[in-house]
Design a protein around this motif. Structure first.
Motif, PDB file in Angstrom:
ATOM      1  N   GLU A  47      34.572  33.992  40.813  1.00 33.49           N
ATOM      2  CA  GLU A  47      35.181  33.320  41.833  1.00 33.49           C
ATOM      3  C   GLU A  47      36.780  34.138  41.940  1.00 33.49           C
ATOM      4  O   GLU A  47      37.125  34.446  40.849  1.00 33.49           O
TER       5      GLU A  47
ATOM      6  N   PHE B  20      31.729  34.551  44.732  1.00 33.78           N
ATOM      7  CA  PHE B  20      30.809  35.615  44.805  1.00 33.78           C
ATOM      8  C   PHE B  20      30.078  36.144  43.420  1.00 33.78           C
ATOM      9  O   PHE B  20      30.287  35.567  42.293  1.00 33.78           O
TER      10      PHE B  20
ATOM     11  N   THR C 194      30.445  43.463  44.865  1.00 39.54           N
ATOM     12  CA  THR C 194      30.533  42.091  45.232  1.00 39.54           C
ATOM     13  C   THR C 194      29.736  41.659  46.285  1.00 39.54           C
ATOM     14  O   THR C 194      29.562  42.610  47.274  1.00 39.54           O
ATOM     15  N   THR C 195      29.106  40.522  46.361  1.00 42.15           N
ATOM     16  CA  THR C 195      28.248  40.033  47.349  1.00 42.15           C
ATOM     17  C   THR C 195      29.185  39.790  48.637  1.00 42.15           C
ATOM     18  O   THR C 195      28.538  39.459  49.815  1.00 42.15           O
ATOM     19  N   ASP C 196      30.457  39.755  48.385  1.00 39.59           N
ATOM     20  CA  ASP C 196      31.270  39.657  49.929  1.00 39.59           C
ATOM     21  C   ASP C 196      31.554  40.933  50.413  1.00 39.59           C
ATOM     22  O   ASP C 196      32.102  40.981  51.533  1.00 39.59           O
TER      23      ASP C 196
ATOM     24  N   MET D  97      37.256  31.511  46.022  1.00 38.37           N
ATOM     25  CA  MET D  97      36.185  31.982  46.845  1.00 38.37           C
ATOM     26  C   MET D  97      34.911  32.546  45.928  1.00 38.37           C
ATOM     27  O   MET D  97      35.563  33.371  45.186  1.00 38.37           O
TER      28      MET D  97
ATOM     29  N   ALA E 141      33.459  43.100  49.752  1.00 39.63           N
ATOM     30  CA  ALA E 141      34.972  43.716  49.592  1.00 39.63           C
ATOM     31  C   ALA E 141      35.151  44.540  48.440  1.00 39.63           C
ATOM     32  O   ALA E 141      36.267  45.520  48.528  1.00 39.63           O
TER      33      ALA E 141
ATOM     34  N   ASN F 105      42.796  38.274  47.494  1.00 36.92           N
ATOM     35  CA  ASN F 105      41.461  38.382  46.681  1.00 36.92           C
ATOM     36  C   ASN F 105      41.623  39.783  46.161  1.00 36.92           C
ATOM     37  O   ASN F 105      41.234  40.115  45.196  1.00 36.92           O
TER      38      ASN F 105
END
Length: 400
Positions: A110, A118, A149-151, A116, A153, A67
């Motif tokens: 993604e 986001f 980012t909403t993850d 994934m 990271a 990622n």
């Protein structure tokens, strides 16, 4: 899947302000095209092979975390988003006006290798100039601000610049077509794609130049500083989540995804009734893996563009600042796809230009003269493909 509550909170933060003279509010849909360094898409090898380590009993295998590599290279999914903001005329120099403002944006995307999902949320302080050519405005903007980012990271700062044209729709409302480049401020970083491991484990260090860049095309509704006067038109721009499935219709093995919608309303002869035209852009994605361009394990996605006609009825003001509306209509969209977006009994389903029946209801908060925030729910049913959609959204309405 990106959390719709993040969308609601950020959009409400942008628009829940009292406006003053010579201040404009804008909101609308964004199409994002990431300019990838290297190959763009899913059909490419991972950033590193699986790592195998001997343990006292057996073996352990670790997959590389690609990622950060995808983000650094801009190998992200092209998709839809939403942008809104406020701007104010600062200084007039003949036909040219200097402008400053604040804006926020949500990009639903993604990482292409892991697929994934986001949301990339960003804000920016903007400045630029507009030149009026008759009734049309031509302008340029530049800005900078934070992103995350909403993850959790990725985060940092980005800058933007672009051009736009603003065309009046009626007194007090206009539509803006904008072309903008967005890029994170560059920086070099070193990562271990395996995320560490036990002492003595093999490492794979990658040196990345982190500066993802995207070209964005926006269609925005804009309030203008002039007096509204008499009008028979209202306009709205909204974003939210669409959930495929019942109680009417199946899910066709699609996951909950995001959508944005622009709508125009015109008064009919009957009191409180309006005709409505809508454009809905939905980023649908399958929950079943398929083969795409020879690459297995691809979760097929497609942006569905729907165009609708309908009628809606609005109530009078409730508690001074609130009103209700409800309506129904038809929506047409091209669902054709050769890469197994839709299924029937876990088998590919052929689709083409389809028609849906749709019904919706909404509540509006009129927080400023001629402006309202709208929370809406819509149910659409695509009969020929037996697909139901439940749409929940928050948007900005340019009302009277």
């Amino acid at each position: 899947m990106p959390n719709v509550r993040v969308c609601v909170a950020l959009t409400a933060l942008i628009f829940a302000v009292q406006l003053h003279a010579r201040t404009r509010t804008y909101a609308g849909s964004v199409q994002t095209n990431w300019k990838t360094v290297g190959t763009h898409g899913h059909n490419q090898p991972p950033c590193a092979e699986r790592r195998r380590m001997a343990l006292p009993i057996g073996w352990r295998e670790d997959s590389a975390n690609c990622n950060p590599v995808d983000f650094a290279n801009g190998n992200l999914d092209n998709s839809i988003g939403f942008r809104g903001g406020i701007e104010r005329d600062l200084l007039s120099l003949g036909p040219m006006t200097l402008v400053g403002g604040l804006e926020g944006a949500l990009s639903y995307t993604e990482y292409n290798l892991t697929q994934m999902d986001f949301i990339l949320a960003s804000g920016a302080v903007t400045a630029g100039a507009d030149v009026r050519l008759g009734t049309i405005g031509i302008g340029a903007r530049a800005g900078a601000g934070p992103f995350a980012t909403t993850d959790g990271a990725e985060y940092g700062f980005l800058h933007t610049y672009g051009l736009h044209a603003t065309v009046p729709l009626r007194p007090g409302a206009a539509i803006r077509i904008a072309r903008q480049e967005t890029q994170a401020f560059g920086g070099r970083t070193s990562i271990d794609v395996y995320g560490g491991g036990p002492p003595g484990a093999a490492r794979s260090e990658l040196l990345l130049r982190r500066e993802p860049r995207a070209i964005e095309t926006s269609l925005l509704l804009v309030t203008s500083p002039e007096s509204l006067g008499a009008t028979r038109w209202d306009f709205s721009a909204s974003t939210g989540a669409t959930s495929p499935g019942g109680p009417i219709g199946s899910s066709r093995m699609l996951r909950t995804s995001t959508f944005s919608q622009l709508a125009a309303y015109r008064d009919l002869r009957w009191r409180s009734w309006q005709a409505r035209v809508t454009w809905t852009s939905s980023a649908h994605e399958s929950i079943l893996p398929s083969t795409f361009l020879g690459f297995e394990g691809n979760y097929r996605s497609k942006t569905i563009q729907g165009f609708g006609l309908g009628v809606t009825k609005t109530s009078g003001r409730l508690f001074e600042h609130f009103s209700l509306r409800h309506g129904a209509g038809l929506e047409v969209a091209d669902w054709s796809d050769e890469h197994e977006l839709l299924t029937r009994d876990k088998k590919p389903l052929a689709a083409g230009v389809e028609i849906a029946l749709a019904a919706d209801a909404a509540v509006r908060w009129h927080f400023a003269p001629n402006l309202a925030l709208e929370a809406s729910f819509e149910k659409a049913y695509w009969r020929n493909i037996d697909l139901g959609e439940s749409r929940v959204a928050l948007g900005l309405v340019i009302a009277r």
